[in-house]
Motif scaffolding. Structure first.
Motif, PDB file in Angstrom:
ATOM      1  N   LEU A  61       0.805  -1.090  -0.053  1.00  0.00           N
ATOM      2  CA  LEU A  61       0.091   0.129   0.057  1.00  0.00           C
ATOM      3  C   LEU A  61       0.921   1.417   0.040  1.00  0.00           C
ATOM      4  CD1 LEU A  61      -2.780   1.417   0.150  1.00  0.00           C
ATOM      5  CD2 LEU A  61      -2.651   1.132   2.572  1.00  0.00           C
ATOM      6  N   ALA A  62       2.012   1.082   0.801  1.00  0.00           N
ATOM      7  CA  ALA A  62       2.971   2.511   0.688  1.00  0.00           C
ATOM      8  C   ALA A  62       3.455   2.584  -0.492  1.00  0.00           C
ATOM      9  CB  ALA A  62       4.087   1.999   1.881  1.00  0.00           C
ATOM     10  N   ARG A  63       3.553   1.703  -1.440  1.00  0.00           N
ATOM     11  CA  ARG A  63       4.337   1.828  -2.746  1.00  0.00           C
ATOM     12  C   ARG A  63       3.264   2.153  -3.689  1.00  0.00           C
ATOM     13  NH1 ARG A  63       6.134  -3.467  -2.021  1.00  0.00           N
ATOM     14  NH2 ARG A  63       4.884  -4.303  -3.829  1.00  0.00           N
ATOM     15  N   GLU A  64       2.034   1.474  -3.594  1.00  0.00           N
ATOM     16  CA  GLU A  64       1.095   1.778  -4.585  1.00  0.00           C
ATOM     17  C   GLU A  64      -0.312   2.495  -3.820  1.00  0.00           C
ATOM     18  OE1 GLU A  64      -0.073  -2.166  -5.784  1.00  0.00           O
ATOM     19  OE2 GLU A  64       2.072  -2.694  -6.516  1.00  0.00           O
ATOM     20  N   PRO A  65      -0.124   3.761  -3.338  1.00  0.00           N
ATOM     21  CA  PRO A  65      -1.127   4.380  -2.989  1.00  0.00           C
ATOM     22  C   PRO A  65      -2.326   4.490  -3.670  1.00  0.00           C
ATOM     23  CG  PRO A  65       0.593   5.961  -3.487  1.00  0.00           C
ATOM     24  CD  PRO A  65       1.228   4.688  -3.830  1.00  0.00           C
ATOM     25  N   GLU A  66      -2.155   4.598  -5.048  1.00  0.00           N
ATOM     26  CA  GLU A  66      -3.343   4.612  -5.796  1.00  0.00           C
ATOM     27  C   GLU A  66      -4.563   3.447  -5.475  1.00  0.00           C
ATOM     28  OE1 GLU A  66      -0.356   1.932  -7.938  1.00  0.00           O
ATOM     29  OE2 GLU A  66      -0.436   3.759  -6.646  1.00  0.00           O
ATOM     30  N   ARG A  67      -4.198   2.364  -4.842  1.00  0.00           N
ATOM     31  CA  ARG A  67      -5.329   1.485  -4.634  1.00  0.00           C
ATOM     32  C   ARG A  67      -6.290   1.824  -3.597  1.00  0.00           C
ATOM     33  NH1 ARG A  67      -3.942  -4.141  -5.203  1.00  0.00           N
ATOM     34  NH2 ARG A  67      -1.858  -4.540  -6.065  1.00  0.00           N
ATOM     35  N   ALA A  68      -5.777   2.920  -2.734  1.00  0.00           N
ATOM     36  CA  ALA A  68      -7.062   3.545  -1.801  1.00  0.00           C
ATOM     37  C   ALA A  68      -7.949   4.332  -2.642  1.00  0.00           C
ATOM     38  CB  ALA A  68      -6.243   4.290  -0.906  1.00  0.00           C
ATOM     39  N   ALA A  69      -7.459   5.016  -3.512  1.00  0.00           N
ATOM     40  CA  ALA A  69      -8.310   5.813  -4.542  1.00  0.00           C
ATOM     41  C   ALA A  69      -9.221   5.071  -5.279  1.00  0.00           C
ATOM     42  CB  ALA A  69      -7.499   6.821  -5.306  1.00  0.00           C
ATOM     43  N   ARG A  70      -8.649   4.074  -5.751  1.00  0.00           N
ATOM     44  CA  ARG A  70      -9.345   3.313  -6.571  1.00  0.00           C
ATOM     45  C   ARG A  70     -10.726   2.437  -5.882  1.00  0.00           C
ATOM     46  NH1 ARG A  70     -11.962   2.118 -11.380  1.00  0.00           N
ATOM     47  NH2 ARG A  70     -12.142  -0.423 -11.546  1.00  0.00           N
ATOM     48  N   ALA A  71     -10.494   2.260  -4.705  1.00  0.00           N
ATOM     49  CA  ALA A  71     -11.330   1.665  -3.780  1.00  0.00           C
ATOM     50  C   ALA A  71     -12.603   2.550  -3.517  1.00  0.00           C
ATOM     51  CB  ALA A  71     -10.839   1.039  -2.705  1.00  0.00           C
ATOM     52  N   ARG A  72     -12.280   3.959  -3.456  1.00  0.00           N
ATOM     53  CA  ARG A  72     -13.429   5.024  -3.364  1.00  0.00           C
ATOM     54  C   ARG A  72     -13.829   5.075  -4.608  1.00  0.00           C
ATOM     55  NH1 ARG A  72      -8.803   7.382  -0.566  1.00  0.00           N
ATOM     56  NH2 ARG A  72      -8.658   9.000  -2.265  1.00  0.00           N
ATOM     57  N   THR A  73     -13.299   4.944  -5.628  1.00  0.00           N
ATOM     58  CA  THR A  73     -13.750   5.205  -7.037  1.00  0.00           C
ATOM     59  C   THR A  73     -15.042   4.043  -7.449  1.00  0.00           C
ATOM     60  OG1 THR A  73     -11.915   6.396  -7.797  1.00  0.00           O
ATOM     61  CG2 THR A  73     -13.321   5.319  -9.683  1.00  0.00           C
ATOM     62  N   VAL A  74     -14.433   2.910  -6.956  1.00  0.00           N
ATOM     63  CA  VAL A  74     -15.383   1.843  -7.296  1.00  0.00           C
ATOM     64  C   VAL A  74     -16.671   1.910  -6.371  1.00  0.00           C
ATOM     65  CG1 VAL A  74     -15.837  -0.826  -7.187  1.00  0.00           C
ATOM     66  CG2 VAL A  74     -13.476   0.302  -8.055  1.00  0.00           C
ATOM     67  N   ALA A  75     -16.582   2.217  -5.173  1.00  0.00           N
ATOM     68  CA  ALA A  75     -17.817   2.596  -4.402  1.00  0.00           C
ATOM     69  C   ALA A  75     -18.703   3.595  -4.953  1.00  0.00           C
ATOM     70  CB  ALA A  75     -17.319   2.966  -3.076  1.00  0.00           C
ATOM     71  N   SER A  76     -18.108   4.692  -5.185  1.00  0.00           N
ATOM     72  CA  SER A  76     -18.816   5.984  -5.804  1.00  0.00           C
ATOM     73  C   SER A  76     -19.546   5.382  -7.206  1.00  0.00           C
ATOM     74  CB  SER A  76     -18.068   6.932  -6.129  1.00  0.00           C
ATOM     75  OG  SER A  76     -17.486   7.423  -5.212  1.00  0.00           O
ATOM     76  N   GLU A  77     -18.891   4.528  -7.978  1.00  0.00           N
ATOM     77  CA  GLU A  77     -19.595   3.983  -9.230  1.00  0.00           C
ATOM     78  C   GLU A  77     -20.705   3.184  -8.976  1.00  0.00           C
ATOM     79  OE1 GLU A  77     -19.899   4.089 -13.485  1.00  0.00           O
ATOM     80  OE2 GLU A  77     -18.990   5.443 -12.029  1.00  0.00           O
ATOM     81  N   LEU A  78     -20.409   2.276  -7.980  1.00  0.00           N
ATOM     82  CA  LEU A  78     -21.723   1.536  -7.501  1.00  0.00           C
ATOM     83  C   LEU A  78     -22.629   2.117  -7.038  1.00  0.00           C
ATOM     84  CD1 LEU A  78     -19.725  -1.364  -5.993  1.00  0.00           C
ATOM     85  CD2 LEU A  78     -20.932  -1.753  -7.936  1.00  0.00           C
TER      86      LEU A  78
END
Length: 380
Positions: free
Chosen positions: A278-295
């Motif tokens: 997660l520290a190397r790939e912080p974009e994972r957090a943003a992607r989770a929020r994006t998926v939730a918003s899209e659903l």
């Protein structure tokens, strides 16, 4: 003749059947083809090769179990490494790893309160916080959900120790607590704030550093947080994070730490690998929020009663407990696993499907999930 001492169990089982509230275990296969929107694997790391390899390596090096209480034989160098990196990542002075998030909440609430303490608890808090309040033997005031004014009112006039406890993201509807306002109410009355960030770590804050980081409260001397390692980090276990003196106090007083077997090395190794990823790939957090918003957007546009998500939990309300159960079953038959929450698990009495947005879901999988959920939706 003596009566059967467990007759009352049969009576309760019959009452559950009449109310349509019977629960049952459903073992899943290792290679299920079902699309999973029910687990809390928010970042999709529980099966990541780097994470599973770290778990296997830790088991080979340290053994299958930790072998005892962490104060006796159950603390390894791996546990200490995980605690150090977890505290640094989330912005706190120190951390203490326990065998589960539930145990972490029990430890934090009971060790930071007691008979001479007022605990102010949000009405929608997780069961582990509620149980911590009960076990603490403290005076507990349950206040309306997400209401800093009610917290302040409960603290007014109290001159002894006080502790406010809340989830950061509430697990049923996925809404966020007003953490900055709660902290202000606590500080105005000399109270401490304890926040369960189980659903915030890995999703909220800069690069997934959590809801406390997002609210500017990470590392505050009057704030303590708990997290799980079993959601965004895809492993098992829990932790308490806060000032070093608080963590030292827990080591010496928290019964779910002192008398419990330490977290298995495999789980600690997996959690540490996920944290580093997660520290190397912080974009994972943003992607989770994006998926939730899209659903949420797509289901709302389809006419379903969907609660706006503040993190990765998306709640879709059902007209009744029976309808929620049928809806979830129909989704499963169509290849989609969703959570089904109904009384008594929901304090408001409203049944719903609970969807968890994962960072590893593709746009096509989101589209398929929405089609299944809307196609199986019961009549209002």
């Amino acid at each position: 003749m003596p009566h059967d001492p467990f007759d009352w169990i049969d009576e309760q089982a019959q009452a559950r059947r009449r109310a349509g509230l019977v629960r049952a275990l459903r073992p899943r296969a290792a290679d299920s083809a079902l699309l999973d929107l029910a687990s809390n694997d928010y970042l999709g790391l529980s099966r990541h090769p780097e994470v599973t390899s770290a778990a296997a390596h830790a088991a080979r090096r340290w053994g299958a179990g930790s072998t005892g209480s962490r104060l006796v034989t159950g603390t390894t160098e791996l546990h200490a490494e995980l605690e150090s990196e977890l505290a640094a990542f989330c912005g706190f002075e120190a951390a203490l790893v326990l065998s589960s998030g539930y145990a972490a909440n029990l430890a934090a609430v009971t060790a930071l309160s007691g008979r001479d303490t007022l605990v102010v608890s949000d009405a929608a808090n997780h069961a582990s916080l509620i149980d911590g309040c009960r076990l603490s033997r403290a005076e507990t005031a349950v206040v309306p959900h997400a209401d800093p004014g009610a917290v302040a009112k409960s603290l007014d006039g109290h001159e002894g120790r006080a502790l406010a406890v809340t989830d950061s993201i509430f697990s049923v509807d996925g809404d966020a607590a007003p953490l900055a306002e709660l902290a202000a109410a606590c500080r105005a009355h000399g109270a401490a704030l304890l926040v369960d960030d189980a659903h915030g770590l890995g999703v909220l804050g800069d690069g997934g550093r959590g809801a406390l980081h997002a609210a500017g409260l990470a590392g505050a001397p009057d704030v303590v947080t708990t997290v799980t390692l079993s959601k965004s980090l895809g492993s098992q276990g829990g932790a308490v994070l806060g000032p070093a003196r608080v963590i030292e106090h827990l080591v010496n007083t928290a019964r779910t730490f002192i008398f419990d077997t330490g977290l298995a090395p495999a789980a600690a190794g997996a959690a540490l690998a996920s944290l580093r990823m997660l520290a190397r790939e912080p974009e994972r957090a943003a992607r989770a929020r994006t998926v939730a918003s899209e659903l949420h957007r797509r289901l709302t546009e389809a006419g379903l009663a969907t609660v706006r998500p503040d993190a990765s939990v998306v709640s879709v309300r059902a007209p009744s407990p029976d309808a929620a159960v049928r809806w979830a079953a129909d989704c499963r038959a169509a290849g989609l696993v969703v959570g089904c929450f109904r009384p008594p698990s929901v304090p408001d009495g409203i049944s719903r499907l609970r969807l968890t947005a994962r960072a590893d879901l593709t746009d096509g999988q989101i589209e398929d999930a929405v089609a299944v959920i809307t196609g199986a939706a019961p009549a209002a």
